[in-house]
Scaffold this active site. Structure first.
Site, PDB file in Angstrom:
ATOM      1  N   GLU A   1     -18.580  -5.695   1.750  1.00  0.00           N
ATOM      2  CA  GLU A   1     -17.625  -5.882   2.842  1.00  0.00           C
ATOM      3  C   GLU A   1     -17.089  -7.371   2.717  1.00  0.00           C
ATOM      4  OE1 GLU A   1     -20.917  -5.977   6.247  1.00  0.00           O
ATOM      5  OE2 GLU A   1     -20.646  -4.110   6.092  1.00  0.00           O
TER       6      GLU A   1
ATOM      7  N   ASP B   1     -18.666   6.506  11.407  1.00  0.00           N
ATOM      8  CA  ASP B   1     -19.622   5.605  11.885  1.00  0.00           C
ATOM      9  C   ASP B   1     -20.560   6.198  12.938  1.00  0.00           C
ATOM     10  OD1 ASP B   1     -18.807   3.586  10.050  1.00  0.00           O
ATOM     11  OD2 ASP B   1     -17.049   2.947  11.496  1.00  0.00           O
TER      12      ASP B   1
END
Lengths: 283, 216
Positions: A129, A10
């Protein structure tokens, strides 16, 4: 299918970061260094996510991708803020092999089909998600689990496949960064819904968790971050050449990963092999 | 003077990683859609990701079908990767029946679940092993430095079935299908896997290919 182990990086600006539930990001160091280390230690692929792209509506990883792709010869998937065919073309040109899309797919599902036709299904990964609701149902979110869509995850997974996606990465936002283990039930439900490979993401705290995501969760691949990042940082600190640019005090305080057992790619690979899970191994 | 390797750009698939791999082994690389560049090349690489029919229609639209066939017939080194392997075949069962370049007699088939593997995931996106077909040595091939059972990176829904099994250089098993995962026939080397995505073991293949063909 041989299970792939995919370190997930990330990224925020020039830094590798890590959060909990995709939020509260902390800087860990330079993504290029982590990428190189994982490549040398046998990663099957790498997954780069621009964590702030959604806020600015653009992906800003092009330079990092190009630097990485010049010397790292495994597949690179890039996600975050990819909204148009041109956005996808740009990151592929910068050196990505696959792209991961979420928000743009949910806003306009036909975008998946358009992208798959243009670049080939195997280039298009759709990220879902998921957040578990009180009634046990899973709903899809966007923007790091912030934006509610009301879309039910399993039917969305089926639709994503029909539209031509080559893979699905399913993130349990509830588990992400917590080290509570993958949401095996979520992974299994999605993996059984579709005929395309499914990558489990969110919550890995140990090699045992990862093996479980494959055996009980039926995942075809696992995306892992905290356990590998924390191990790398610890190694670098021991080696005495860690660049103190990140906010790493939480590591030494023990708050950051009390449930997370840092381990190496080899540890994970060894665990899979010992459980007789087919995976790439040295011969 | 460095030899000129042309990567054929027919607007399907990512050329960046193939280019990086060729640069990495010390070759000069030109990415081109021009027939003249193919004619003049010291070596040609045909990559490709995507649909067989689209690929053939792009090659036809860009006027590259005959230049490619002529180039290969001329005997200079040629490497096909992934779709670039499949396109060499007679036809593909994708969308009924699509015609290929018909340089290697045979067909391209789709992975299908079987009674033994009812949940075969397609595409195969995975590292998988390459093995030697019975009686086949790799010594004279781009796999001269590779080990039996080496893992390579695969992404595909279709696989090739050559009429003449003698062209098979490697075999790979997915589900219960044992298929030809690379071929070698005179100047043609083509593989289903992506050596440019198969870490250092993949780069060895590029290097050996370049050395065997005296490109470096």
């Amino acid at each position: 299918m041989n299970v792939r182990i995919i370190p997930r990086l990330d990224i925020k600006g020039p830094n590798l970061v890590k959060g909990i539930h995709l939020e509260g990001l902390r800087v860990l160091g330079k993504p290029e260094a982590f990428a190189r280390y994982y490549y040398e230690n046998g990663a099957d692929e790498l997954f780069f996510q621009d964590t702030v792209a959604s806020l600015y509506d653009r992906n800003s990883l092009h330079d990092i991708i190009t630097l990485t792709a010049r010397e790292i010869f495994i597949p690179l998937t890039v996600g975050g803020g990819l909204r148009t065919i041109q956005d996808i073309r740009d990151v592929l040109r910068a050196g990505a092999d696959k792209v991961s899309i979420n928000t743009a797919a949910i806003k306009n599902p036909a975008f998946i089909r358009e992208a798959a036709l243009k670049f080939g299904s195997s280039t298009i990964v759709v990220a879902i998600e998921a957040i578990r609701q009180q009634n046990g149902e899973y709903l899809a979110y966007t923007d790091n689990g912030r934006e509610h869509t009301g879309i039910e995850v399993l039917s969305w997974a089926r639709q994503v496949e029909e539209l031509g996606a080559g893979e699905i990465v399913i993130t349990s936002v509830d588990r992400e960064g917590t080290g509570l283990g993958f949401d095996v039930e979520l992974t299994r439900m999605v993996a059984e819904q579709v005929g395309i490979p499914v990558i489990a993401h969110g919550g890995a705290s140990s090699p045992e968790d990862i093996a479980r995501a494959v055996t009980a969760g039926k995942a075809d691949a696992v995306a892992v971050s905290s356990i590998l990042h924390y191990d790398y940082i610890t190694h670098q600190q021991h080696a005495g050449n860690y660049e103190k640019e990140g906010n790493t005090s939480f590591l030494t305080s023990g708050r950051g990963f009390n449930k997370i057992k840092p381990c190496t790619l080899q540890d994970i690979r060894g665990k899979l092999i010992s459980e007789k899970i087919p995976t790439r191994s040295t011969i | 003077m460095k030899k000129k390797v042309v990567i054929v750009d027919y607007q399907l698939g990512n050329l960046f990683s193939v280019k990086q791999a060729l640069l990495n082994v010390g070759l000069d690389v030109v990415i081109s859609s021009q027939a003249d560049d193919i004619n003049d090349a010291d070596a040609v690489v045909l990559p490709g990701v995507g649909a067989f029919a689209d690929a053939m229609s792009n090659l036809a639209k860009m006027g590259l079908v005959d230049p490619l066939k002529n180039y290969i017939a001329g005997g200079k080194p040629f490497m096909g990767i992934c779709l670039g392997l499949q396109l060499l075949f007679t036809n593909s069962e994708e969308f009924g029946d699509s015609k290929g370049l018909d340089i290697i007699p045979g067909t391209v088939k789709k992975f299908k679940p079987s009674p033994e593997f009812p949940v075969l995931k397609v595409p195969q996106i995975s590292w998988n092993q390459i093995g030697k077909p019975e009686g086949r040595s790799w010594d004279d091939s781009p796999l001269g430095e590779s080990k039996e059972g080496e893992y390579m990176y695969f992404v595909h829904s279709y696989y090739v079935e050559p009429q003449d099994h003698k062209v098979a250089l490697t075999e790979t098993t997915y589900g219960d299908v044992k298929y030809v995962s690379s071929i070698l026939k005179k100047n043609i080397f083509a593989c289903q896997f992506h050596p440019e995505k198969s870490a250092e073991e993949g780069l060895k293949i590029y290097k050996r290919w370049a050395l065997n063909n005296q490109l470096i």
